[in-house]
Every structure is written in C-alpha cells, then in structure tokens.
Design an enzyme around this catalytic site. Structure first.
Site, PDB file in Angstrom:
ATOM      1  N   LEU A 125       0.846  -1.192   0.000  1.00  0.00           N
ATOM      2  CA  LEU A 125       0.000   0.000   0.000  1.00  0.00           C
ATOM      3  C   LEU A 125       0.889   1.252   0.000  1.00  0.00           C
ATOM      4  CD1 LEU A 125      -2.891   1.228   0.330  1.00  0.00           C
ATOM      5  CD2 LEU A 125      -2.533   1.104   2.810  1.00  0.00           C
ATOM      6  N   THR A 126       1.862   1.283   0.924  1.00  0.00           N
ATOM      7  CA  THR A 126       2.693   2.469   1.151  1.00  0.00           C
ATOM      8  C   THR A 126       3.599   2.801  -0.041  1.00  0.00           C
ATOM      9  OG1 THR A 126       2.736   1.866   3.478  1.00  0.00           O
ATOM     10  CG2 THR A 126       4.385   3.458   2.767  1.00  0.00           C
ATOM     11  N   GLY A 131       2.289   7.648   2.791  1.00  0.00           N
ATOM     12  CA  GLY A 131       2.324   6.723   3.928  1.00  0.00           C
ATOM     13  C   GLY A 131       1.008   6.779   4.672  1.00  0.00           C
ATOM     14  N   GLU A 363       1.338  -0.147  10.055  1.00  0.00           N
ATOM     15  CA  GLU A 363      -0.130  -0.330   9.954  1.00  0.00           C
ATOM     16  C   GLU A 363      -0.880   0.852  10.581  1.00  0.00           C
ATOM     17  OE1 GLU A 363      -1.944  -4.143  10.202  1.00  0.00           O
ATOM     18  OE2 GLU A 363      -0.063  -5.183   9.853  1.00  0.00           O
ATOM     19  N   THR A 365       0.297   4.928  12.133  1.00  0.00           N
ATOM     20  CA  THR A 365       1.017   5.465  13.298  1.00  0.00           C
ATOM     21  C   THR A 365       0.037   5.702  14.460  1.00  0.00           C
ATOM     22  OG1 THR A 365       0.596   7.719  12.568  1.00  0.00           O
ATOM     23  CG2 THR A 365       2.629   6.706  11.764  1.00  0.00           C
TER      24      THR A 365
HETATM   25  C1  FAD Z   1       9.380  -2.164   9.121  1.00  0.00           C
HETATM   26  C2  FAD Z   1       8.220  -1.635   8.346  1.00  0.00           C
HETATM   27  C3  FAD Z   1       7.375  -2.521   7.702  1.00  0.00           C
HETATM   28  C4  FAD Z   1       6.298  -2.045   6.936  1.00  0.00           C
HETATM   29  N1  FAD Z   1       5.542  -2.932   6.224  1.00  0.00           N
HETATM   30  C5  FAD Z   1       4.617  -2.440   5.340  1.00  0.00           C
HETATM   31  C6  FAD Z   1       3.930  -3.328   4.453  1.00  0.00           C
HETATM   32  O1  FAD Z   1       4.119  -4.550   4.492  1.00  0.00           O
HETATM   33  N2  FAD Z   1       3.058  -2.792   3.555  1.00  0.00           N
HETATM   34  C7  FAD Z   1       2.811  -1.449   3.474  1.00  0.00           C
HETATM   35  O2  FAD Z   1       2.010  -1.046   2.646  1.00  0.00           O
HETATM   36  N3  FAD Z   1       3.452  -0.578   4.319  1.00  0.00           N
HETATM   37  C8  FAD Z   1       4.342  -1.047   5.230  1.00  0.00           C
HETATM   38  N4  FAD Z   1       5.019  -0.170   6.060  1.00  0.00           N
HETATM   39  C9  FAD Z   1       4.749   1.262   5.959  1.00  0.00           C
HETATM   40  C10 FAD Z   1       4.052   1.846   7.166  1.00  0.00           C
HETATM   41  O3  FAD Z   1       2.708   1.421   7.207  1.00  0.00           O
HETATM   42  C11 FAD Z   1       4.203   3.368   7.097  1.00  0.00           C
HETATM   43  O4  FAD Z   1       5.566   3.647   7.395  1.00  0.00           O
HETATM   44  C12 FAD Z   1       3.302   4.109   8.034  1.00  0.00           C
HETATM   45  O5  FAD Z   1       1.959   3.976   7.634  1.00  0.00           O
HETATM   46  C13 FAD Z   1       3.647   5.597   8.145  1.00  0.00           C
HETATM   47  O6  FAD Z   1       3.825   6.179   6.902  1.00  0.00           O
HETATM   48  P1  FAD Z   1       5.142   7.068   6.624  1.00  0.00           P
HETATM   49  O7  FAD Z   1       6.300   6.248   7.050  1.00  0.00           O
HETATM   50  O8  FAD Z   1       5.114   7.533   5.234  1.00  0.00           O
HETATM   51  O9  FAD Z   1       5.013   8.277   7.613  1.00  0.00           O
HETATM   52  P2  FAD Z   1       4.217   9.663   7.348  1.00  0.00           P
HETATM   53  O10 FAD Z   1       2.841   9.370   6.896  1.00  0.00           O
HETATM   54  O11 FAD Z   1       5.053  10.542   6.499  1.00  0.00           O
HETATM   55  O12 FAD Z   1       4.148  10.251   8.813  1.00  0.00           O
HETATM   56  C14 FAD Z   1       5.199  11.016   9.409  1.00  0.00           C
HETATM   57  C15 FAD Z   1       4.656  11.560  10.738  1.00  0.00           C
HETATM   58  O13 FAD Z   1       3.553  12.447  10.495  1.00  0.00           O
HETATM   59  C16 FAD Z   1       2.433  12.017  11.230  1.00  0.00           C
HETATM   60  N5  FAD Z   1       1.203  12.301  10.479  1.00  0.00           N
HETATM   61  C17 FAD Z   1       0.931  12.031   9.189  1.00  0.00           C
HETATM   62  N6  FAD Z   1      -0.330  12.408   8.883  1.00  0.00           N
HETATM   63  C18 FAD Z   1      -0.868  12.907  10.013  1.00  0.00           C
HETATM   64  C19 FAD Z   1      -2.135  13.468  10.350  1.00  0.00           C
HETATM   65  N7  FAD Z   1      -3.121  13.557   9.461  1.00  0.00           N
HETATM   66  N8  FAD Z   1      -2.332  13.898  11.616  1.00  0.00           N
HETATM   67  C20 FAD Z   1      -1.342  13.805  12.545  1.00  0.00           C
HETATM   68  N9  FAD Z   1      -0.118  13.292  12.278  1.00  0.00           N
HETATM   69  C21 FAD Z   1       0.110  12.847  11.040  1.00  0.00           C
HETATM   70  C22 FAD Z   1       2.626  10.514  11.404  1.00  0.00           C
HETATM   71  O14 FAD Z   1       1.856  10.020  12.482  1.00  0.00           O
HETATM   72  C23 FAD Z   1       4.126  10.456  11.647  1.00  0.00           C
HETATM   73  O15 FAD Z   1       4.397  10.767  12.986  1.00  0.00           O
HETATM   74  C24 FAD Z   1       6.074  -0.648   6.857  1.00  0.00           C
HETATM   75  C25 FAD Z   1       6.912   0.241   7.540  1.00  0.00           C
HETATM   76  C26 FAD Z   1       7.987  -0.222   8.246  1.00  0.00           C
HETATM   77  C27 FAD Z   1       8.904   0.762   8.918  1.00  0.00           C
END
Ligand code: FAD
Length: 380
Positions: A125-126, A131, A363, A365
């Site tokens: 998805l990501t 994210g 899944e 934050t």
């Molecule tokens: C080890 C690992 C395994 C993973 N496995 C998968 C997988 O199998 N499949 C998949 O699809 N993804 C996977 N992910 C991705 C994971 O789901 C995302 O990293 C996560 O959803 C956060 O997205 P981002 O890293 O882009 O952070 P961002 O969305 O950029 O967030 C950065 C910060 O901003 C905050 N933020 C963002 N929007 C808001 C809002 N509206 N209000 C308040 N705060 C906000 C967040 O909470 C966070 O603190 C994985 C990630 C890791 C690290």
C-alpha cells in the site's frame, strides 16, 4: 462474559511458546545481526498451522479464531518480534486480503501456497510519498485489453524482496479519488516487477522490508482482487483486522521484555541485595505487568468482536494504539532495569527496545490511530 482461555487455547499457547523457545530463541541475535529472514522456518511454521491461522481448512488453513490468532502472534513476539511481524504481515495483510475479497478461484489458486508455507505473502500500500495518506499513492494500473499494466513503486514492504505473492494497490481511475484505487495479486518473478532497495533497519531486522518496483508489469484481469475501484475501501477493512495482529505483537513483545526485566532484577545484586528489593524497580515491574494485562484485554476484546462478526474499527485502533505505546514504555523500562547491561547485545533488552518502535508506526502510526478513534467517536 468469560475471561478464561479455553483448554484448547491453553494448549495452543503452550505449543507455540515451546516452538518459539526451541526453534527461534537460539537464533534471534544471529538473524538480527545478519538481517536474515530464516526461510527454513516456513515449513515448521506451516506445520504448526501458523502460516494460515484464520483461513478455512479447504484452503489449507487452520480455521482458528481471531483470539487464537492473537495468542499465536503474542507467543512468537515474546521471543522474536521480527518473526512475529513477518507472520502477522503474511497472515493479516496479504493472505487476509485474498481471503476477504478474492474470488473462489483466486482463493484456491493462492491461499494453499500461502497457508502451506510454500511462499511468503507481501502487501503493498505504502509509497515513498504516500504513507499515512495512503490514498495519495501514485502507482497506476492502466487497462490494456484483458490486462492491466502496473507502473510505480511501493516502499517499506514487508517481504518486498522475498515474498512469493504480493497484493498491490494501484490507481485505476484518477478522477475517482480513493474510489479509483484497485487491488491486484502479482506473483514473484512477474515480468516488470522487481525488488528495489532493501531497508537497513533499527529493529525488526530479521523481517525483510524492501521497495518493490513496477515497470510495465502486465497482469491479467483475473488477478484483480475485489471489485474495480474498491481496492482502497477494502484495504481499510484489511487494516481494521490487521491492527489486532500488531496489538497482539505489542502484547507479546512487552511480555517478553517484562519477563527479561523481572528475571534480571531478581539476579542482579547492588548494595548487598537483589535490585528487585528496591521499590523503584518494583514499581516499574508492577506498572509493566498491569499495563500489559490491560493491553491484552483490549486486544482480545477487539479480536472477540471480529470473531462475532461485529465491526471493530474503533476497538482495533484502540488496542493497537494502547498496546504499542505500552510496549514502548515496557521495553524502555526493561533497558533501564538492566542498567549498562541493557545497552549491550549480551542481554535481550536492547533488541526489544530497537524492535518495539515499529509498533507505533506500522499499519498506521499512533497519530493515525487517534484520528481513526476520534472519527468513530464523533460520528456517534
Ligand atoms: C518495518 C516496516 C514494515 C512495513 N511494512 C509495510 C507493508 O508490508 N506494507 C505497506 O504497505 N506498508 C508497510 N510499512 C509502511 C508503514 O505502514 C508506514 O511507514 C506508516 O503507515 C507511516 O507512513 P510514513 O512512514 O510515510 O510516515 P508519514 O505518513 O510521512 O508520517 C510522518 C509523521 O507524520 C504524522 N502524520 C501524518 N499524517 C498525520 C495526520 N493527518 N495527523 C497527525 N499526524 C500525522 C505521522 O503520524 C508520523 O508521525 C512498513 C513500515 C515499516 C517501517
């Protein structure tokens, strides 16, 4: 209301615990150091029924309940959170998406290989720029006759480089926003699909996390999963259930860290007595035990609602939010109780501390869980 596990659940917990202690504990640090996912574990996990925990027996699954699923993930996470993460992503994301929204033919084609441990499942998805705002994805699937051609890339994908089957979300109609996203099943080795950068991670290092790149990757219509345009909507339901798995992982990790801290506190002597005799240490242990128990109850409640076929968007988000944040505190206190020995790799404390942080991020934050919970509360 009945808070007792059934006899079968007690046996299940004991069986998975014994497996994790015998087959995983001795190798945990070696897998972590090498960032190696032990593929050799798959047949053993499958034999225990852990590669298809909640799926019907006619697809090779173990037909266990969601509460049973929590027990399995908890017991794996107590010993190795990274393996628990892989098992949870395989079961709770990829396989679950196929099981929930696949046609009978798709389920027969993919589930037996996944539940039998022949292949690991991945779920994409990501993206680099999407994210938390996953619907802001850029990957597209364009129709060409009876096929769809996928272009784009997914990042942070669990099993992105070693997964045999991947569910991938892509935009099929840009004009329709999140109702213009569809899901597809793509098999490893499909022309145009290739693993990209493998992440070098702080924790959960034995679980593979990689980018997956799609360049003119052609998949037949038969590999569209669910209805056209429903991919993102379906994803939200997959995540509602998936978060129960991350909550259970948090409970198990916290339990492992708490047990390590308690053991150490009874052994380590300072000022002529075990450090467990000091009230400052006792309070940390008491807080850990209490908050872990509360996490477990929230998690099992969300699982119970799922088993009862009830909606549990709010409850699974609450369980995931609370349990993951409790686990972070417990893992930190575990390091603190170990003192300097909590900072070195001879003891398990530092690894729990590194692994745990993923749980407030993956899944959805903690901030996104609060958003989901608040939306549910305010809609009433
Ligand atoms: C080890 C690992 C395994 C993973 N496995 C998968 C997988 O199998 N499949 C998949 O699809 N993804 C996977 N992910 C991705 C994971 O789901 C995302 O990293 C996560 O959803 C956060 O997205 P981002 O890293 O882009 O952070 P961002 O969305 O950029 O967030 C950065 C910060 O901003 C905050 N933020 C963002 N929007 C808001 C809002 N509206 N209000 C308040 N705060 C906000 C967040 O909470 C966070 O603190 C994985 C990630 C890791 C690290």
């Amino acid at each position: 209301m009945d808070f007792r596990p059934t006899d079968e659940q007690e046996i299940l917990r004991r069986t998975v615990r014994e497996f994790a202690e015998a087959e995983m504990r001795p190798h945990v640090m070696e897998w972590d150091e090498a960032q190696h996912f032990p593929m050799e574990l798959l047949p053993k996990l499958a034999q225990l029924g852990l590669m298809g925990i909640q799926f019907a027996e006619n697809y090779g699954g173990s037909a266990m309940s969601s509460v049973d699923y929590c027990i399995c993930i908890e017991e794996l996470a107590r010993v190795c959170p990274a393996i628990a993460l892989s098992v949870a992503a395989h079961n709770g994301l990829c396989s679950s998406h196929i099981n929930m929204f696949g046609t009978e033919e798709q389920k027969r084609r993919y589930l037996p290989r996944l539940t039998g441990g022949e292949v690991l499942g991945a779920w994409g998805l990501t993206e680099a720029s999407a994210g938390s705002d996953a619907a802001g994805m850029r990957t597209t699937a364009a129709r060409q006759g009876e096929c769809w051609v996928i272009n784009g890339s997914k990042n942070f994908i669990t099993h992105g480089s070693i997964g045999g089957v991947m569910v991938v979300m892509a935009i099929t109609d840009r004009t329709k926003g999140n109702r213009g996203i569809s899901a597809f099943v793509v098999e490893h080795g499909a022309p145009g699909m290739s693993p990209g950068k493998k992440e070098n991670k702080l924790g959960m290092r034995a679980s593979d996390t990689s980018e997956v790149v799609f360049q003119d990757c052609r998949v037949p219509q038969a590999q569209m999963l669910g209805d056209e345009g429903q991919g993102f909507i379906n994803t939200l339901q997959v995540l509602d259930a998936g978060r129960i798995g991350i909550a259970a992982l948090s409970v198990g990790l916290a339990q492992g860290a708490y047990e390590a801290a308690k053991h150490y506190a009874k052994e380590r002597r300072q000022f002529g007595q075990p450090i467990a005799a000091f009230q400052a240490i006792q309070w940390k242990l008491a807080d850990a035990a209490t908050t872990i128990e509360a996490s477990r109850l929230l998690t099992y409640r969300a699982a119970y609602l799922k088993d009862a076929g009830k909606r549990m968007t709010r409850e699974s988000a609450m369980a995931k939010l609370y349990s993951s944040e409790v686990a972070v505190r417990v893992a930190e206190d575990c390091v603190q109780i170990h003192g300097g020995y909590g900072f070195v790799k001879d003891y398990p404390a530092e690894k729990y501390f590194r692994d745990v942080k993923l749980l407030t991020i993956g899944e959805g934050t903690s901030e996104i869980q609060r958003l989901v919970i608040a939306r549910q509360l305010l809609a009433q």
